[in-house]
Scaffold this motif. Sequence first.
Motif, PDB file in Angstrom:
ATOM      1  N   SER A 411       0.835  -1.201   0.000  1.00  0.00           N
ATOM      2  CA  SER A 411       0.000   0.000   0.000  1.00  0.00           C
ATOM      3  C   SER A 411       0.871   1.253   0.000  1.00  0.00           C
ATOM      4  N   VAL A 412       0.235   2.388  -0.282  1.00  0.00           N
ATOM      5  CA  VAL A 412       0.938   3.671  -0.261  1.00  0.00           C
ATOM      6  C   VAL A 412       1.558   3.906   1.110  1.00  0.00           C
ATOM      7  N   LEU A 413       0.794   3.625   2.165  1.00  0.00           N
ATOM      8  CA  LEU A 413       1.278   3.843   3.531  1.00  0.00           C
ATOM      9  C   LEU A 413       2.454   2.932   3.846  1.00  0.00           C
ATOM     10  N   GLU A 414       2.349   1.656   3.475  1.00  0.00           N
ATOM     11  CA  GLU A 414       3.439   0.713   3.744  1.00  0.00           C
ATOM     12  C   GLU A 414       4.708   1.113   2.987  1.00  0.00           C
ATOM     13  N   TYR A 415       4.545   1.513   1.729  1.00  0.00           N
ATOM     14  CA  TYR A 415       5.690   1.923   0.910  1.00  0.00           C
ATOM     15  C   TYR A 415       6.382   3.135   1.533  1.00  0.00           C
ATOM     16  N   LYS A 433       0.071  15.822   3.153  1.00  0.00           N
ATOM     17  CA  LYS A 433       0.641  17.016   2.511  1.00  0.00           C
ATOM     18  C   LYS A 433       0.882  16.789   1.027  1.00  0.00           C
ATOM     19  N   PHE A 434       0.964  15.518   0.631  1.00  0.00           N
ATOM     20  CA  PHE A 434       1.135  15.174  -0.784  1.00  0.00           C
ATOM     21  C   PHE A 434      -0.175  14.628  -1.368  1.00  0.00           C
ATOM     22  N   LEU A 435      -1.289  15.031  -0.751  1.00  0.00           N
ATOM     23  CA  LEU A 435      -2.653  14.792  -1.247  1.00  0.00           C
ATOM     24  C   LEU A 435      -3.083  13.331  -1.185  1.00  0.00           C
ATOM     25  N   PHE A 436      -2.478  12.549  -0.286  1.00  0.00           N
ATOM     26  CA  PHE A 436      -2.960  11.195  -0.026  1.00  0.00           C
ATOM     27  C   PHE A 436      -3.749  11.241   1.278  1.00  0.00           C
ATOM     28  N   TYR A 437      -5.084  11.378   1.153  1.00  0.00           N
ATOM     29  CA  TYR A 437      -5.940  11.539   2.321  1.00  0.00           C
ATOM     30  C   TYR A 437      -6.692  10.248   2.621  1.00  0.00           C
ATOM     31  N   GLY A 438      -7.039  10.072   3.918  1.00  0.00           N
ATOM     32  CA  GLY A 438      -7.945   8.996   4.319  1.00  0.00           C
ATOM     33  C   GLY A 438      -7.592   7.657   3.720  1.00  0.00           C
ATOM     34  N   LYS A 439      -8.580   7.073   3.027  1.00  0.00           N
ATOM     35  CA  LYS A 439      -8.410   5.721   2.481  1.00  0.00           C
ATOM     36  C   LYS A 439      -7.430   5.673   1.320  1.00  0.00           C
ATOM     37  N   ASP A 440      -7.015   6.852   0.786  1.00  0.00           N
ATOM     38  CA  ASP A 440      -6.033   6.861  -0.315  1.00  0.00           C
ATOM     39  C   ASP A 440      -4.731   6.186   0.097  1.00  0.00           C
TER      40      ASP A 440
END
Length: 473
Positions: A411-415, A433-440
């Motif tokens: 996932s984005v968070l894991e990466y 801050k790089f526009l990855f909000y919530g479930k993104d």
Amino acid sequence: MLMIGCHQAKKYYGAQEVLSEVSFDVYEGEKVGLLGGNGAGKSTLFRLLSGAEPPDEGTVSLRRGAKIGVLDQIPDYGDDRVEDVLLGVFAEALALQTRLRELESEMSFAEGAALERLLKEYGEAQEGFERSGGYEIQSKLDAVASGLGISPQQRQRPFAELSGGEKTKVSLAALLLGEADLLLLDEPTNHLDMEAAAWLESFIRDSAATIIVVSHDRYFLTQTVGKVIELEDGEATVYPCGYTAYREEKEARLVRQFEEYKEQQKVIKQMKEAIKRLIEWGKQGDNPKFFRKAASMQKALDRMEKVKRPVMERPAIGLSLQTEERTGEDVLVLEGVRKAYNGRTLLSGAEALLRYGERAALIGGNGAGKTTLMRMVLGQEEPDGGELRLGSRVRVGYLAQEEAPPADRTSVLEYYKEHARMEEGEARGRLAKFLFYGKDVFKPVAGLSGGEWSRLRLAVLMRQKPNLLLLDE
């Protein structure tokens, strides 16, 4: 005649709705710009239009028999020569040409009925060769290759040895030579030099094909498209005008929509207050008429088509260029640097000096050696001669031209946590801050759009706090 009919198309990835009841028509010969922010669904819509994926709901229909050409990712042609890659577009015509040569050889020895049979087959093959444009192959290939800046020497090189920009040009040339009825071009000016981009503008304007372009190049869009389809929040808005007029019309539409939204909100507020009063009066007087009236108004309110509050200004990434420490006065020095690659001289006696605080643009034609120079700065390649040195306390950060996301389900968070070495709470704040909000943040990295993938890599890069930043395309 209608080329594309898209009616209430929906597309989901997992539980996430990417496209929501998208509807539009595109007619033969139209040049259309497909616009939208990163992750708006442009690449997803391209996959639906090309037939690579079906919509989950709704319909996407194309003109019967339409030939489709798609420029998205660079295909792998292995060690094939560039010339062979381009000639591969004409495989049918070239097969007929080979058969004609074989028939000519056979006819020189045949007689009687056998000769008549060969003559008939030869005539049919010749007609097919002419129909498939066989006599114009070389002139077409030369015109497109020359327009995109693919030199005769480059056409003899293996495709695998080309730079990212050169591969893009060859792939684009092969696509244009295919003479498709519908061209889907995803960022076609990426990696093109100015001369090639200007030629492509002219080609698109003069082409009889229907062309849909995804691009962030405003000048290119201004020069080429006569219609704009904008994807925003999963929905499509069609502007039957060029790019400049689209910008003006969008601004005016947002202002109108905001005024309509404010007026409707006033009406909604008044209706809610009236419903509340009617219910109170009904309770006080034990009068069911007031309750029926309130219920009737509530139904009218529920049926009302709500005007969405328009987003007047989309958020921008919170780019903070902070460094651990400053460099010395001289950041990068080139003295007589020489570099050749596969027998081609890229740099010969190169001299350059980059000082603290300076911002420099590295320009040059495709294959001129821009990426190779960056790789030498990173220490991934050595100069063949001369000296390239970094100043004191230099920390280099690099955003590569061709870097594919991992193919697993990371996932984005894991990466980000892994590469930025950060705990989850702080990582989510940084990603916002790089526009990855919530479930993104739980999206798989492999499913990110090109723009989202670049944003994620940039977020990691900023965490490393380099004081020399190299941005390759």
